[in-house]
Design a protein around this motif. Structure first.
Motif, PDB file in Angstrom:
ATOM      1  N   SER A  33     -36.333  -2.783  -8.013  1.00  0.00           N
ATOM      2  CA  SER A  33     -35.123  -3.576  -8.269  1.00  0.00           C
ATOM      3  C   SER A  33     -35.423  -5.002  -8.680  1.00  0.00           C
ATOM      4  O   SER A  33     -34.572  -5.874  -8.560  1.00  0.00           O
TER       5      SER A  33
ATOM      6  N   LYS B  91     -21.432  -2.843  -1.961  1.00  0.00           N
ATOM      7  CA  LYS B  91     -22.529  -3.128  -2.881  1.00  0.00           C
ATOM      8  C   LYS B  91     -23.866  -3.053  -2.155  1.00  0.00           C
ATOM      9  O   LYS B  91     -24.837  -2.488  -2.681  1.00  0.00           O
TER      10      LYS B  91
ATOM     11  N   ALA C 210     -24.955   0.511  -1.569  1.00  0.00           N
ATOM     12  CA  ALA C 210     -25.422   1.144  -2.811  1.00  0.00           C
ATOM     13  C   ALA C 210     -26.861   0.737  -3.114  1.00  0.00           C
ATOM     14  O   ALA C 210     -27.678   1.562  -3.544  1.00  0.00           O
ATOM     15  N   VAL C 211     -27.186  -0.529  -2.887  1.00  0.00           N
ATOM     16  CA  VAL C 211     -28.546  -1.014  -3.132  1.00  0.00           C
ATOM     17  C   VAL C 211     -29.535  -0.328  -2.193  1.00  0.00           C
ATOM     18  O   VAL C 211     -30.606   0.136  -2.605  1.00  0.00           O
TER      19      VAL C 211
ATOM     20  N   ASN D 238     -30.037   3.496  -2.988  1.00  0.00           N
ATOM     21  CA  ASN D 238     -30.873   3.699  -4.169  1.00  0.00           C
ATOM     22  C   ASN D 238     -32.330   3.370  -3.860  1.00  0.00           C
ATOM     23  O   ASN D 238     -33.255   4.062  -4.311  1.00  0.00           O
TER      24      ASN D 238
ATOM     25  N   SER E 224     -28.491   7.632  -2.370  1.00  0.00           N
ATOM     26  CA  SER E 224     -27.553   7.858  -3.465  1.00  0.00           C
ATOM     27  C   SER E 224     -28.015   7.041  -4.669  1.00  0.00           C
ATOM     28  O   SER E 224     -28.431   5.898  -4.510  1.00  0.00           O
TER      29      SER E 224
ATOM     30  N   CYS F  85     -27.582   4.691  -7.903  1.00  0.00           N
ATOM     31  CA  CYS F  85     -26.579   3.699  -8.353  1.00  0.00           C
ATOM     32  C   CYS F  85     -26.240   3.973  -9.816  1.00  0.00           C
ATOM     33  O   CYS F  85     -26.665   3.242 -10.708  1.00  0.00           O
ATOM     34  N   ASP F  86     -25.503   5.027 -10.090  1.00  0.00           N
ATOM     35  CA  ASP F  86     -25.204   5.378 -11.471  1.00  0.00           C
ATOM     36  C   ASP F  86     -24.007   4.612 -12.028  1.00  0.00           C
ATOM     37  O   ASP F  86     -24.058   4.083 -13.137  1.00  0.00           O
TER      38      ASP F  86
ATOM     39  N   ALA G 162     -20.318   2.348 -10.548  1.00  0.00           N
ATOM     40  CA  ALA G 162     -19.447   1.932  -9.449  1.00  0.00           C
ATOM     41  C   ALA G 162     -18.593   0.758  -9.905  1.00  0.00           C
ATOM     42  O   ALA G 162     -19.003  -0.035 -10.760  1.00  0.00           O
TER      43      ALA G 162
ATOM     44  N   SER H 175     -25.399   2.120 -14.568  1.00  0.00           N
ATOM     45  CA  SER H 175     -26.856   2.081 -14.538  1.00  0.00           C
ATOM     46  C   SER H 175     -27.380   3.203 -15.421  1.00  0.00           C
ATOM     47  O   SER H 175     -27.174   4.395 -15.132  1.00  0.00           O
TER      48      SER H 175
END
Length: 297
Positions: free
Chosen positions: A130, A181, A184-185, A188, A226, A228-229, A231, A249
């Motif tokens: 990231s 958020k 989600a980070v 992933n 999961s 992060c495609d 959101a 993403s």
């Protein structure tokens, strides 16, 4: 033993989130010492012996077959991403650890051209861990206007999206629903850690965030995964106020490690107007670098 422990921890957390009625088992109203299904109940659903499943959770059994993993995944009601993560963890437990320092990541010229081609759409490229490898002008303005726009070009000084989300007050204030958020980070990052257990830089990042952020530590311990495609997030930008964006993403062709993140708004919406305003106020000056020569005397 640590690799087997990761597999066992993942199985335990997923098992704890299922109730007998979720999987069609009778609940006789008995008191349970721990939340979720018992090991023997999960083993029954997966079609394996209770002793084998117990050994698997405890890290005492290595090398479950793909078929057994699929059966356990179905019993746990895992989604596609979680099932893939389960296989990654099992494969990781069988592999011999080879510790190495990965080389610095880079962005090819075609991807840099793509960042410029999207124009005023905020865009950035993130790496395996990231790190921000590149961004366009509007991407910098939206996601990290308080940072030096040139810092992604220096591998030793690149911003890291996970660090920004958990440790940077400016970035935290950008998101109206920061916990969404942040989760989600983490989810992933968990998937990435499952695929790359020997990445020392990734391990160091997780260790740092676990120590410095109790919120990160709690989310990491949950073992959720999961990708992060896509959101939708409501953002509060210090220059243009509130706007709602969908963050996509995308993976560049033939590239499993990097992601292109785009922030788009609904056409004709106030959010689109706010994004256009942001692009305008952060645009480089149109004035020439040197004053035009005056009339000859």
């Amino acid at each position: 033993m640590g690799k087997q422990r990761e597999l066992g921890n993942f199985l335990r957390t997923r098992r704890a989130q299922l109730r007998p009625e979720d999987v069609g088992l009778p609940d006789y109203g008995d008191r349970r010492r721990v939340p979720g299904l018992r090991r023997e109940e999960l083993a029954l659903l997966a079609g394996v012996s209770s002793s084998y499943y117990t050994r698997l959770e405890q890290g005492q059994s290595m090398g479950p077959s793909p078929e057994v993993l699929d059966a356990i995944g179905r019993a746990l009601h895992l989604d596609e991403a979680e099932q893939r993560h389960l296989h990654d963890l099992a494969d990781r437990a069988k592999r011999r650890t080879v510790v190495h320092r990965p080389p610095a990541e880079h962005v090819d010229a075609a991807t840099l051209d793509l960042l410029e081609a999207v124009g005023d759409v905020p865009a950035l490229v993130s790496g395996r861990r990231s790190d921000v490898l590149a961004w366009n002008r509007t991407g910098h303005a939206l996601f990290a206007s308080h940072l030096d726009p040139a810092c992604p070009a220096d591998p030793g000084n690149r911003p890291n999206l996970a660090r920004l989300i958990f440790l940077d007050p400016h970035t935290r204030a950008l998101y109206a629903d920061w916990p969404s958020k942040a989760r989600a980070v983490v989810e992933n990052l968990r998937m990435t850690a499952g695929r790359h257990p020997d990445d020392t830089l990734l391990t160091s990042l997780v260790d740092e965030l676990t120590v410095r952020s109790p919120k990160f530590a709690a989310m990491w311990a949950d073992h959720r995964v999961s990708p992060c495609d896509s959101a939708v997030y409501e953002m509060h930008h210090p220059l243009v106020g509130s706007l709602t964006v969908r963050q996509h993403s995308l993976r560049p062709p033939q590239d499993e490690e990097r992601r292109i993140v785009l922030a788009v708004t609904e056409p004709g919406s106030p959010s689109q107007a706010a994004l256009r305003l942001l692009s305008g106020v952060t645009a480089p000056s149109a004035r020439p670098e040197h004053p035009a020569p005056g009339p000859a005397s």
